[in-house]
Design a protein around this motif. Structure first.
Motif, mmCIF file in Angstrom:
data_model
loop_
_atom_site.group_PDB
_atom_site.id
_atom_site.type_symbol
_atom_site.label_atom_id
_atom_site.label_comp_id
_atom_site.label_asym_id
_atom_site.label_seq_id
_atom_site.Cartn_x
_atom_site.Cartn_y
_atom_site.Cartn_z
ATOM 1 N N GLU A 80 -1.792 2.760 4.132
ATOM 2 C CA GLU A 80 -3.160 2.905 3.636
ATOM 3 C C GLU A 80 -3.245 2.294 2.236
ATOM 4 O O GLU A 80 -2.232 1.979 1.611
ATOM 5 N N GLY A 81 -4.483 2.139 1.757
ATOM 6 C CA GLY A 81 -4.684 1.670 0.396
ATOM 7 C C GLY A 81 -4.640 0.165 0.231
ATOM 8 O O GLY A 81 -4.619 -0.339 -0.889
ATOM 9 N N PRO B 206 -13.662 2.124 6.843
ATOM 10 C CA PRO B 206 -12.814 2.391 5.680
ATOM 11 C C PRO B 206 -12.185 3.779 5.594
ATOM 12 O O PRO B 206 -11.193 3.950 4.894
ATOM 13 N N LEU B 207 -12.739 4.782 6.271
ATOM 14 C CA LEU B 207 -12.221 6.150 6.160
ATOM 15 C C LEU B 207 -11.782 6.630 7.541
ATOM 16 O O LEU B 207 -12.607 6.783 8.435
ATOM 17 N N THR C 201 -7.749 10.214 5.457
ATOM 18 C CA THR C 201 -8.135 11.588 5.150
ATOM 19 C C THR C 201 -6.982 12.507 5.510
ATOM 20 O O THR C 201 -6.576 12.570 6.671
ATOM 21 N N ARG C 202 -6.456 13.204 4.522
ATOM 22 C CA ARG C 202 -5.298 14.067 4.761
ATOM 23 C C ARG C 202 -5.694 15.505 5.084
ATOM 24 O O ARG C 202 -4.859 16.293 5.538
ATOM 25 N N ARG D 27 -7.819 1.657 5.424
ATOM 26 C CA ARG D 27 -8.166 1.529 4.006
ATOM 27 C C ARG D 27 -7.906 2.845 3.274
ATOM 28 O O ARG D 27 -7.301 2.864 2.208
ATOM 29 N N GLU D 28 -8.394 3.957 3.858
ATOM 30 C CA GLU D 28 -8.206 5.267 3.227
ATOM 31 C C GLU D 28 -7.960 6.319 4.290
ATOM 32 O O GLU D 28 -8.726 6.427 5.258
ATOM 33 N N GLY E 111 0.820 -1.204 0.000
ATOM 34 C CA GLY E 111 0.000 0.000 0.000
ATOM 35 C C GLY E 111 0.849 1.246 0.000
ATOM 36 O O GLY E 111 2.033 1.218 -0.347
ATOM 37 N N ARG E 112 0.257 2.351 0.426
ATOM 38 C CA ARG E 112 0.939 3.644 0.469
ATOM 39 C C ARG E 112 1.304 3.973 1.913
ATOM 40 O O ARG E 112 0.502 3.771 2.834
ATOM 41 N N ASN F 136 -10.747 11.664 9.358
ATOM 42 C CA ASN F 136 -11.568 12.766 8.849
ATOM 43 C C ASN F 136 -11.800 13.876 9.867
ATOM 44 O O ASN F 136 -12.121 15.004 9.477
ATOM 45 N N ASP G 67 -6.424 -3.747 1.098
ATOM 46 C CA ASP G 67 -7.756 -4.325 1.280
ATOM 47 C C ASP G 67 -7.897 -4.759 2.741
ATOM 48 O O ASP G 67 -7.558 -5.880 3.103
#
Length: 369
Positions: free
Chosen positions: A110-111, A57-58, A85-86, A82-83, A16-17, A61, A113
């Protein structure tokens, strides 16, 4: 974007990242099902030695704020989402999650599954893993994961205990008065810190307790020297059976003063009374665990974070179960039948989570007279 990899001891590798700090960390890979409260998760000392995956998943935020920390800093070994929030959106936020982890030298990925990762952990059980931004060779990372020592037999308490005793003077902070009505501080509690969440101290203060915090390495004589009205046994990381000095301390305290334990403190009370503990397949971590109060018949939705449990079949005749997990029927609470001592496996102080179980702090105060 910099690449990062998470390798598990069963040979699975996720790419992932990277976010947060650069580097490499080894830990037990676990998952938390909470939709909010990621900062409280990150700063909970019970997560020492673990790489935590958030199933929601997020993440990130609403950013981070010093008011929501549960200890002096980030405690997890690594963080998996998973994702990310920047750009957070919350008036309370003072720092975004990426910057927060960089400042704490914690590696994130992140990124990937996360559903596939969590499914694997549910089927195989919690696995040791390596999270790295520096070594991106799959075979090398898997070898490191296979060589890592698991949680069983590991004492992590000494890594998170305070250096010395102190008085809690921060009050109840952001804890809402409508949850527990504030009372005058007329009881003195010694809280034994094995890796304690700060919201526990806020809750004790809220119900009218002056709190002295002592390190989890303290002896029974050290604790009793403070002449408390009651003694609290905190949460903490690692295998409870490996913390022999703490078990001996609790043995020396049972029957001397009213006792209340949470999470690791619950396990230590069980071990001190003669019960045994065992490692759960993938543990309970989240803010939605249903627990049955056997005394009242009420169901409480609870916040939990533990990988070990007390075996109810080994409880001595002098103790009885009080709470049961409705998902897997594991023991969630116990009390001594004749002495003032009780404990729960879950976290009634929430942070973050539901407030169904805050009544337990009132029960502890009532037990002190």
């Amino acid at each position: 974007m910099t690449h990062a990899k998470l390798a598990l001891e069963d040979g699975t590798v996720f790419t992932g990242r990277a976010f947060g700090a650069a580097g490499e960390k080894v830990g037990e890979v676990v998952f938390n099902t909470s939709m909010t409260g990621y900062q409280e998760v990150l700063t909970d000392p019970s997560y020492r030695g673990q790489i935590v995956t958030m199933t929601y998943p997020l993440i990130g935020n609403y950013g981070t704020t010093a008011d929501d920390a549960e200890s002096k800093g980030v405690q997890v070994e690594g963080f998996v989402v998973r994702e990310l929030t920047r750009v957070p959106s919350n008036f309370r936020s003072s720092c975004d999650l990426d910057t927060y982890l960089k400042a704490s030298n914690v590696v994130g990925i992140e990124g990937i599954d996360t559903r596939a990762l969590v499914r694997r952990l549910r089927v195989r059980g919690s696995l040791m893993g390596v999270l790295s931004t520096t070594d991106l060779d799959d075979a090398s990372l898997v070898r490191k994961a296979k060589a890592a020592h698991g949680m069983e037999g590991k004492d992590l308490v000494k890594e998170v205990v305070p250096d010395q005793s102190f008085k809690w003077d921060k009050g109840f902070g952001q804890f809402a008065e409508h949850v527990i009505p504030a009372r005058a501080a007329d009881k003195h509690v010694v809280a034994i810190d094995y890796g304690m969440k700060w919201n526990i101290l806020r809750c004790l203060t809220q119900v009218g307790c002056k709190v002295t915090v002592v390190p989890g390495t303290a002896s029974a004589a050290d604790v009793l020297a403070h002449n408390p009205d009651g003694i609290f046994l905190s949460n903490g990381p690692g295998d409870p059976a490996a913390v022999g000095y703490a078990i001996e301390t609790v043995k020396g305290l049972v029957g001397k003063k009213p006792l209340f334990g949470i999470c690791l403190g619950h396990q230590l009370l069980g071990l001190a009374l003669g019960a045994k503990t065992f490692k759960l397949k993938f543990g309970h971590r989240g803010a939605n665990q249903p627990v049955l109060n056997k005394r009242t018949g009420a169901v409480e939705i609870t916040t939990q974070n533990h990988g070990f449990a007390v075996d109810p079949g080994t409880l001595p005749a002098a103790a009885e179960p009080t709470h049961i997990n409705l998902n897997d029927q594991t023991l969630e609470g116990l009390r001594h039948k004749s002495l003032p001592a009780f404990s729960v496996q879950y976290h009634p102080e929430s942070a973050a989570g539901p407030h169904d179980s805050t009544y337990l702090f009132e029960e502890f105060r009532a037990m002190m007279g």
